[in-house]
Design a protein around this motif. Sequence first.
Motif, mmCIF file in Angstrom:
data_model
loop_
_atom_site.group_PDB
_atom_site.id
_atom_site.type_symbol
_atom_site.label_atom_id
_atom_site.label_comp_id
_atom_site.label_asym_id
_atom_site.label_seq_id
_atom_site.Cartn_x
_atom_site.Cartn_y
_atom_site.Cartn_z
ATOM 1 N N GLU A 71 49.283 27.605 65.600
ATOM 2 C CA GLU A 71 49.489 29.011 65.956
ATOM 3 C C GLU A 71 48.445 29.890 65.279
ATOM 4 O O GLU A 71 47.879 30.801 65.897
ATOM 5 N N TYR A 72 48.171 29.596 64.014
ATOM 6 C CA TYR A 72 47.157 30.356 63.280
ATOM 7 C C TYR A 72 45.780 30.171 63.915
ATOM 8 O O TYR A 72 45.026 31.143 64.089
ATOM 9 N N ILE A 73 45.430 28.938 64.276
ATOM 10 C CA ILE A 73 44.119 28.663 64.884
ATOM 11 C C ILE A 73 43.948 29.451 66.176
ATOM 12 O O ILE A 73 42.909 30.099 66.402
ATOM 13 N N LEU A 74 44.947 29.420 67.056
ATOM 14 C CA LEU A 74 44.828 30.140 68.324
ATOM 15 C C LEU A 74 44.787 31.652 68.109
ATOM 16 O O LEU A 74 44.080 32.367 68.835
ATOM 17 N N THR A 75 45.531 32.147 67.110
ATOM 18 C CA THR A 75 45.475 33.574 66.792
ATOM 19 C C THR A 75 44.059 33.971 66.392
ATOM 20 O O THR A 75 43.542 35.014 66.811
ATOM 21 N N ARG A 76 43.406 33.124 65.592
ATOM 22 C CA ARG A 76 42.034 33.415 65.159
ATOM 23 C C ARG A 76 41.050 33.316 66.327
ATOM 24 O O ARG A 76 40.172 34.181 66.486
ATOM 25 N N LEU A 77 41.181 32.287 67.154
ATOM 26 C CA LEU A 77 40.221 32.090 68.243
ATOM 27 C C LEU A 77 40.335 33.181 69.301
ATOM 28 O O LEU A 77 39.340 33.531 69.948
ATOM 29 N N ASN A 78 41.543 33.713 69.478
ATOM 30 C CA ASN A 78 41.741 34.751 70.486
ATOM 31 C C ASN A 78 41.642 36.163 69.909
ATOM 32 O O ASN A 78 41.877 37.142 70.619
ATOM 33 N N GLY A 79 41.303 36.270 68.630
ATOM 34 C CA GLY A 79 41.140 37.568 68.004
ATOM 35 C C GLY A 79 39.710 38.067 68.112
ATOM 36 O O GLY A 79 38.823 37.391 68.629
ATOM 37 N N GLU A 80 39.497 39.230 67.623
ATOM 38 C CA GLU A 80 38.156 39.850 67.617
ATOM 39 C C GLU A 80 37.794 40.243 66.193
ATOM 40 O O GLU A 80 38.574 40.926 65.522
ATOM 41 N N PRO A 81 36.618 39.827 65.699
ATOM 42 C CA PRO A 81 35.680 38.927 66.384
ATOM 43 C C PRO A 81 36.137 37.472 66.271
ATOM 44 O O PRO A 81 36.848 37.108 65.334
ATOM 45 N N ARG A 82 35.718 36.661 67.227
ATOM 46 C CA ARG A 82 36.046 35.245 67.180
ATOM 47 C C ARG A 82 35.240 34.587 66.057
ATOM 48 O O ARG A 82 34.029 34.771 65.968
ATOM 49 N N PRO A 83 35.910 33.813 65.188
ATOM 50 C CA PRO A 83 35.206 33.280 64.015
ATOM 51 C C PRO A 83 34.275 32.122 64.374
ATOM 52 O O PRO A 83 34.593 31.317 65.252
ATOM 53 N N PRO A 84 33.138 32.018 63.707
ATOM 54 C CA PRO A 84 32.322 30.809 63.857
ATOM 55 C C PRO A 84 33.065 29.624 63.265
ATOM 56 O O PRO A 84 33.987 29.783 62.452
ATOM 57 N N ALA A 85 32.664 28.422 63.648
ATOM 58 C CA ALA A 85 33.362 27.208 63.218
ATOM 59 C C ALA A 85 33.427 27.106 61.700
ATOM 60 O O ALA A 85 34.469 26.763 61.131
ATOM 61 N N ALA A 86 32.319 27.399 61.018
ATOM 62 C CA ALA A 86 32.280 27.258 59.560
ATOM 63 C C ALA A 86 33.268 28.198 58.878
ATOM 64 O O ALA A 86 33.902 27.839 57.879
ATOM 65 N N SER A 87 33.420 29.403 59.409
ATOM 66 C CA SER A 87 34.339 30.373 58.824
ATOM 67 C C SER A 87 35.784 29.940 59.008
ATOM 68 O O SER A 87 36.591 30.015 58.066
ATOM 69 N N LEU A 88 36.139 29.485 60.200
ATOM 70 C CA LEU A 88 37.500 29.017 60.456
ATOM 71 C C LEU A 88 37.819 27.800 59.595
ATOM 72 O O LEU A 88 38.916 27.692 59.032
ATOM 73 N N GLU A 89 36.872 26.884 59.460
ATOM 74 C CA GLU A 89 37.071 25.698 58.618
ATOM 75 C C GLU A 89 37.311 26.097 57.165
ATOM 76 O O GLU A 89 38.228 25.581 56.508
ATOM 77 N N ASN A 90 36.520 27.010 56.666
ATOM 78 C CA ASN A 90 36.676 27.455 55.285
ATOM 79 C C ASN A 90 38.039 28.110 55.063
ATOM 80 O O ASN A 90 38.712 27.852 54.046
ATOM 81 N N ASP A 91 38.480 28.952 56.004
ATOM 82 C CA ASP A 91 39.763 29.634 55.860
ATOM 83 C C ASP A 91 40.929 28.650 55.907
ATOM 84 O O ASP A 91 41.912 28.802 55.171
ATOM 85 N N LEU A 92 40.845 27.643 56.771
ATOM 86 C CA LEU A 92 41.900 26.634 56.835
ATOM 87 C C LEU A 92 41.982 25.845 55.532
ATOM 88 O O LEU A 92 43.073 25.607 54.993
ATOM 89 N N ASN A 93 40.835 25.441 55.014
ATOM 90 C CA ASN A 93 40.822 24.677 53.770
ATOM 91 C C ASN A 93 41.349 25.495 52.597
ATOM 92 O O ASN A 93 42.094 24.985 51.755
#
Length: 274
Positions: A71-93
């Motif tokens: 749910e968190y991943i889809l919220t981030r991907l559908n938000g603005e601005p859409r995060p680059p892969a490295a940013s999303l990976e860092n936030d998840l970790n």
Amino acid sequence: MVSKRMFFAVSAFVGLAVAVAPQATLRATEPQGAGFQQALEDAYNRLTAMKEWNPADDLKLKTEIQKLTEEYILTRLNGEPRPPAASLENDLNQAFSQGIGHMSSEQLRKFWGDVHYASVLEPSPPANLYVIGFMIPHGNSSLDVIDVAQQVSGVYRFTAQGGREMQGHTLRLTPMRSPSVARVRFLAYGARLGANQSPLGVVLYQFDGKSLLPLWTRDGLWQGTVKVEADTVILMFQDTTHLERGTPPYFLKEEYTQTQASLKLRSRGWADAP
């Protein structure tokens, strides 16, 4: 690689119990990552709420955490601005690492804090596609999930899922050059939790636009390492036959090259310790 001593420490944690409460719901209006991290912390806190542990509650809790994460991943991907892969990976970790702060043992907190929980790939082509792998640990086991997210009618959704072959391992993803622009290939790899000599598992996955399928696997590689160079996968691992011979351990090196179908062994021989 995670040390043998730390794996023993994690194995001792497996006796903790699981109690599952109603799943929390994330809100897009919450500070970025704050609601997700708190939900993770609450879920992991419930590990210690019961006196007896059983596999059914363990799986139920991990499934709850999986849903929270997705749910968190889809919220981030559908938000603005859409995060680059490295940013999303860092936030998840970061969220997973801090979410285990409830553990009473400083040694366990340090171990899980150092683990790499999530990997995010953004292949191109095709455009607007993410591959997200994450592990949900408990004691010396884990639920490993690999999701493919694509835009469908302008909204990111999960269109394929895999990861069964990596269950019970730490999890990292690294991209592979695909022989076709219509397919996405990547390696998943990690050390088996709770095992001596940190045996490595490696899987080559392919997404063909509809399904995520394993094409090739290697597992149980003692003190194994993996490296990708263009279309070549290089594995180094300890030869376990020295236990039968009573001699010092030796290391083997295997090189695989990509084919249309999978990976093909190109060479195999002795090597210096990695």
